[in-house]
Design a protein around this motif. Structure first.
Motif, PDB file in Angstrom:
ATOM      1  N   ASP A 149       0.859  -1.178   0.000  1.00  0.00           N
ATOM      2  CA  ASP A 149       0.000   0.000   0.000  1.00  0.00           C
ATOM      3  C   ASP A 149       0.900   1.235   0.000  1.00  0.00           C
ATOM      4  OD1 ASP A 149      -1.714   2.111   0.561  1.00  0.00           O
ATOM      5  OD2 ASP A 149      -2.580   1.188   2.351  1.00  0.00           O
ATOM      6  N   LYS A 150       0.720   2.121  -0.946  1.00  0.00           N
ATOM      7  CA  LYS A 150       1.579   3.298  -1.066  1.00  0.00           C
ATOM      8  C   LYS A 150       1.501   4.205   0.157  1.00  0.00           C
ATOM      9  CE  LYS A 150       1.606   3.448  -6.088  1.00  0.00           C
ATOM     10  NZ  LYS A 150       2.963   3.269  -6.461  1.00  0.00           N
ATOM     11  N   SER A 196       1.335   3.115   3.197  1.00  0.00           N
ATOM     12  CA  SER A 196       1.901   2.366   4.312  1.00  0.00           C
ATOM     13  C   SER A 196       3.291   2.882   4.670  1.00  0.00           C
ATOM     14  CB  SER A 196       1.971   0.890   3.922  1.00  0.00           C
ATOM     15  OG  SER A 196       2.317   0.104   5.009  1.00  0.00           O
TER      16      SER A 196
END
Length: 110
Positions: A58-59, A61
């Motif tokens: 997930d970008k 994250s």
């Protein structure tokens, strides 16, 4: 802030973590709390490993480095051992004596 010897033994790490927890007011954590925190750190380690292996994440994250997350895991392992009065070095040596008597096989897919 406690000091860690230049070439610490595992016992030195355990003593350091004990002092660290007192300084950071974590010495009141229960065994269950420390175990849950260890689980969280293992999850963060897995995420860091995924990042290092260039797997999708997930970008949004926030991901630490593998070395930082391994250090956090070691801290919580020491914390749990301290709460249980376990000498990690002796436990390691005892377990390796058991492992030396085992027969290890590599399995290839069925």
């Amino acid at each position: 802030m406690p000091d860690l010897k230049a070439q610490p033994t595992l016992a030195d790490y355990q003593e350091y973590v004990s002092k660290l927890e007192a300084e950071r007011v974590f010495e009141g954590n229960t065994l269950q709390q420390s175990a849950l925190l260890l689980g969280e750190e293992i999850g963060e380690l897995f995420k860091a490993l995924r990042k290092a292996q260039k797997m999708s994440l997930d970008k949004k994250s926030v991901v630490g480095s593998v070395d930082e997350e391994l250090a956090d895991v070691l801290i919580y392992l020491c914390s749990i051992a301290n709460r249980l009065g376990i000498d990690l070095e002796q436990a390691f040596r005892d377990k390796e004596e058991v492992n030396k008597k085992r027969i290890w096989e590599t399995t290839q897919g069925d």
